[in-house]
Every structure is written in structure tokens, then in C-alpha cells.
Design a protein around this motif. Structure first.
Motif, PDB file in Angstrom:
ATOM      1  N   LEU A 109       0.829  -1.214   0.000  1.00  0.00           N
ATOM      2  CA  LEU A 109       0.000   0.000   0.000  1.00  0.00           C
ATOM      3  C   LEU A 109       0.861   1.261   0.000  1.00  0.00           C
ATOM      4  O   LEU A 109       0.621   2.180  -0.794  1.00  0.00           O
ATOM      5  N   ILE A 110       1.882   1.325   0.848  1.00  0.00           N
ATOM      6  CA  ILE A 110       2.709   2.546   0.850  1.00  0.00           C
ATOM      7  C   ILE A 110       3.449   2.692  -0.474  1.00  0.00           C
ATOM      8  O   ILE A 110       3.560   3.805  -1.006  1.00  0.00           O
ATOM      9  N   LEU A 111       3.909   1.592  -1.051  1.00  0.00           N
ATOM     10  CA  LEU A 111       4.616   1.696  -2.340  1.00  0.00           C
ATOM     11  C   LEU A 111       3.672   2.202  -3.418  1.00  0.00           C
ATOM     12  O   LEU A 111       4.052   3.027  -4.256  1.00  0.00           O
ATOM     13  N   SER A 112       2.425   1.731  -3.396  1.00  0.00           N
ATOM     14  CA  SER A 112       1.445   2.194  -4.374  1.00  0.00           C
ATOM     15  C   SER A 112       1.108   3.667  -4.166  1.00  0.00           C
ATOM     16  O   SER A 112       1.072   4.456  -5.117  1.00  0.00           O
ATOM     17  N   THR A 148      -7.342  -3.815  10.448  1.00  0.00           N
ATOM     18  CA  THR A 148      -8.645  -3.346  10.914  1.00  0.00           C
ATOM     19  C   THR A 148      -9.702  -3.506   9.827  1.00  0.00           C
ATOM     20  O   THR A 148     -10.828  -3.952  10.111  1.00  0.00           O
ATOM     21  N   HIS A 149      -9.354  -3.184   8.586  1.00  0.00           N
ATOM     22  CA  HIS A 149     -10.393  -3.211   7.541  1.00  0.00           C
ATOM     23  C   HIS A 149     -10.744  -4.637   7.123  1.00  0.00           C
ATOM     24  O   HIS A 149     -11.703  -4.830   6.375  1.00  0.00           O
ATOM     25  N   LYS A 150     -10.004  -5.613   7.620  1.00  0.00           N
ATOM     26  CA  LYS A 150     -10.354  -7.027   7.376  1.00  0.00           C
ATOM     27  C   LYS A 150     -10.703  -7.748   8.683  1.00  0.00           C
ATOM     28  O   LYS A 150     -10.725  -8.984   8.735  1.00  0.00           O
ATOM     29  N   ALA A 151     -10.984  -6.984   9.738  1.00  0.00           N
ATOM     30  CA  ALA A 151     -11.237  -7.593  11.048  1.00  0.00           C
ATOM     31  C   ALA A 151     -12.465  -8.503  11.022  1.00  0.00           C
ATOM     32  O   ALA A 151     -12.539  -9.485  11.770  1.00  0.00           O
ATOM     33  N   GLU A 174      -8.058   7.712  -0.975  1.00  0.00           N
ATOM     34  CA  GLU A 174      -6.732   8.293  -1.222  1.00  0.00           C
ATOM     35  C   GLU A 174      -6.256   7.918  -2.637  1.00  0.00           C
ATOM     36  O   GLU A 174      -6.394   6.771  -3.066  1.00  0.00           O
ATOM     37  N   PRO A 175      -5.707   8.877  -3.403  1.00  0.00           N
ATOM     38  CA  PRO A 175      -5.187   8.548  -4.740  1.00  0.00           C
ATOM     39  C   PRO A 175      -4.141   7.426  -4.664  1.00  0.00           C
ATOM     40  O   PRO A 175      -3.317   7.411  -3.750  1.00  0.00           O
ATOM     41  N   ASN A 176      -4.226   6.507  -5.607  1.00  0.00           N
ATOM     42  CA  ASN A 176      -3.297   5.367  -5.712  1.00  0.00           C
ATOM     43  C   ASN A 176      -3.488   4.314  -4.619  1.00  0.00           C
ATOM     44  O   ASN A 176      -2.643   3.430  -4.449  1.00  0.00           O
ATOM     45  N   TYR A 177      -4.604   4.419  -3.889  1.00  0.00           N
ATOM     46  CA  TYR A 177      -4.979   3.343  -2.960  1.00  0.00           C
ATOM     47  C   TYR A 177      -5.114   2.026  -3.726  1.00  0.00           C
ATOM     48  O   TYR A 177      -5.628   2.008  -4.851  1.00  0.00           O
ATOM     49  N   ILE A 178      -4.658   0.948  -3.139  1.00  0.00           N
ATOM     50  CA  ILE A 178      -4.913  -0.392  -3.708  1.00  0.00           C
ATOM     51  C   ILE A 178      -5.557  -1.277  -2.650  1.00  0.00           C
ATOM     52  O   ILE A 178      -5.287  -1.141  -1.447  1.00  0.00           O
ATOM     53  N   LYS A 179      -6.417  -2.170  -3.108  1.00  0.00           N
ATOM     54  CA  LYS A 179      -7.053  -3.126  -2.196  1.00  0.00           C
ATOM     55  C   LYS A 179      -6.051  -4.178  -1.738  1.00  0.00           C
ATOM     56  O   LYS A 179      -5.038  -4.428  -2.398  1.00  0.00           O
TER      57      LYS A 179
END
Lengths: 200, 200
Positions: B18-21, B167-170, B193-198
């Protein structure tokens, strides 16, 4: 004056007292007996730390900072215990995370069970697993310290302070520290640092 | 090119992707099946991470950095995801430590047991304790996010990235997330957020 919300048996709290002493900062402590739930009172949870843990560092203006390694990070800024090189900083963070996730939950918890709980506690059944995982963590430190005097770079940093806290008392959790001569020499180097203070 | 030593089921590894994306950096991944011991081979322990864990970020010059939160710290330097104010940095560190010690061992491990292990695993006995401690951690996040859009300051930082991952997969660990509306809104902000990836 700085206030350390403290427990003398806690290696995490000792990290805070140690960095403050090394930096020659005055502080006072307020003691909490975690085995009596003194960090889980409504007052503590509301006013000191919602997470119900020590240590917490309280500043003169009332600001509060929890988490021993976050406190080390903040207090060491612009001191020799936190280098300016960002790759060295990253390797320090790697050790701080290692300490919290792969070392403290085993090395510190074995000490807690064997020294703070009744002798007939059923939690003694956890000791073999704690030893297996704790020895693995200590071996990683030993391998690093055979090659280098300190965990990151050529001098003492907050990585050393964080790992030293529970490592130098690991024998209280029945770890056989004679297996780790490089760790023993590293402990001596830390204990030679000016303004070093003992845990107890 | 950057290489992420990765496992798609791991929230810790997802933090790195995620941070790299978000930073629009190219990378490739090498996948390891942790349930088959692929991060405990002699080759992996010798050449990638002595601690036998993913994620590890490998740089073009061969340098290796383990520990997801250390990787977040390093990659976010001089970006909007890591503020220059040292008090805000300290509060980010507080959340990163909280995540590794008081959140991930419960929220992530419940997901692991319920989704990665056989249905008859004896480890299901751990679920009530994991839920009790995991709900306590989620409540601390909820209380913080009722008052603020992000965990530290007025914009997204690596504290949000670190906590968002598991948290978002809790709910995959059978946590009832309808109890936490402020967390739900915070997740939506991160996902915008721009460039967010799932994660998957």
C-alpha cells in the motif's frame, strides 16, 4: 518536571528511566502495581492511558506519551542515541519492532510468570513455548552482536536500550544466558555508558 | 526494482504494497506460503530474514529491511505520510507500537485462525480471548477517530496505513465491525486516497 508513570518490575518502564538518566534529565516517578490492576482504574484509563499500560511519560505541559519505544524515539531525537542517517534509523526501527513482537512477548512474559505470579499459576504451562520463542529471539541478537559491538552502527542507540531492558534480566525467566557470550559483552558495554542506571 | 517478499494473506505485507502504491513506486513481489513454512527454509533464513517472517523489502542494491512498520517509516521519510513535527512523529510511533503489541496479535491472529487453519484446529479455543483483547484495541481506535479524521494530525500518515491493514479485514476474524462507525468512515477516507490499492 518530567513524570514517569512507572512500575519498577517492568523492563518497558526501565527503558524510559534509562534514557532519561543517560540524557541527564530530571524526572520523578509514580508507581503502579500492575498485578493489582492499578493501571486499569477508571481514573488511569481516562487521564493517563486508555490502553491501561505503563510506562507513560508526562511532560510539564501535561502532554502524555505512551509506548516505551515511542518514548525512546522522541526523547532520543537530536541526541547521539538516534543517528541522523535514515537507513540507520530504519534498522533501529526494525529492532524496535522485533523487540515488541518477537522478543518481549516471550522473554519478558517468562520473567513475569516466574517472578510475579503465584508458584502454582497455571500459566507456568506457557514456559516451554516462551522459552522456545525467546531463545530464537536471543539467538538473532547473539548473531548480530558477534559481528558488531552494537545493534546498529558503531555506537549505542535506542535499539540497544530497547533490547537491553528485558535481555539483561532474561535469566529471571529461566533463560540460560551462558549460551550467549556476545550478548554478555554487549551488556557490559551498555553498563559502562556514562549515567547508566540499574533496573532495580 | 524494489522487491517485496510477500504473502497476499498478510496484512503486514499489505502495508508495504500500500505505501509503495501510494508513493507511485514500482515493485515486484515474491510470494511465500507461510502455512507451508516457506519463510523458514534455510535459504530464506540465511539470505532474506533471520527472523523467518514476511514482509521484507529488498532494494535494488541488495539491502534488506524487515518489519512492516520499519518499512513504512523508511519509505515515508520526506513524504506527506510522515510529518516533520517531532511530537506528531512520536504519536505516530505510539500508534505503530500499539498496532504491533495491542492490536495485531489479536485482530490479525483471529483472522489467521478462522481463515487459514483447518476448521477443526484446536487454536479456535483462543478466539474468545482474541476477541476480548481485539475489541479493546478497536474501541481505542474508535474513540480516537470519533474526535479526529485521522489517527495523528489532519491528514493520512503511516499510523493510518499500519492500523488500516488488519482493521479493515477484522470481520474475517469474526469481529462485529458495526460497533465502530467512526472506524468505518475512516476506512472510507483511506480508500479514497489517490493510488490506494485493495488488499486482495
Amino acid at each position: 518536571m518530567l513524570i514517569v508513570h512507572d512500575n519498577t518490575e517492568s523492563g518497558n518502564a526501565y527503558k524510559v528511566r534509562l534514557i532519561l538518566s543517560l540524557l541527564e534529565l530530571d524526572y520523578k516517578t509514580i508507581q503502579y502495581d500492575v498485578t493489582k490492576g492499578e493501571t486499569r482504574t477508571e481514573d488511569y484509563l481516562s487521564n493517563i492511558n486508555k490502553n491501561g499500560r505503563i510506562p507513560v511519560l508526562q511532560f510539564e505541559d501535561g502532554r502524555l506519551l505512551a509506548e516505551s519505544n515511542a518514548i525512546l524515539y522522541y526523547m532520543a531525537q537530536d541526541t547521539k542515541y538516534f543517528p541522523t542517517d535514515t537507513w540507520q534509523q530504519a534498522k533501529i526501527m526494525e529492532w524496535l519492532c522485533f523487540e515488541q513482537y518477537s522478543h518481549e512477548p516471550f522473554v519478558a512474559v517468562a520473567k513475569f510468570i516466574l517472578t510475579m505470579l503465584p508458584k502454582d499459576t497455571p500459566r507456568r504451562a506457557e514456559i516451554p513455548t516462551l522459552h522456545e520463542k525467546g531463545y530464537a529471539a536471543l539467538q538473532i541478537m547473539e548473531d548480530a552482536l558477534v559481528e558488531n559491538d552494537y545493534l546498529v552502527g558503531d555506537s549505542m542507540t535506542i535499539a540497544d536500550i530497547a533490547l537491553y531492558a528485558y535481555t539483561h534480566k532474561a535469566q529471571m525467566g529461566d533463560f540460560d544466558m551462558s549460551r550467549f557470550p556476545a550478548i554478555a559483552r554487549w551488556c557490559e558495554r551498555i553498563e559502562d555508558e556514562p549515567n547508566y542506571i540499574k533496573m532495580f
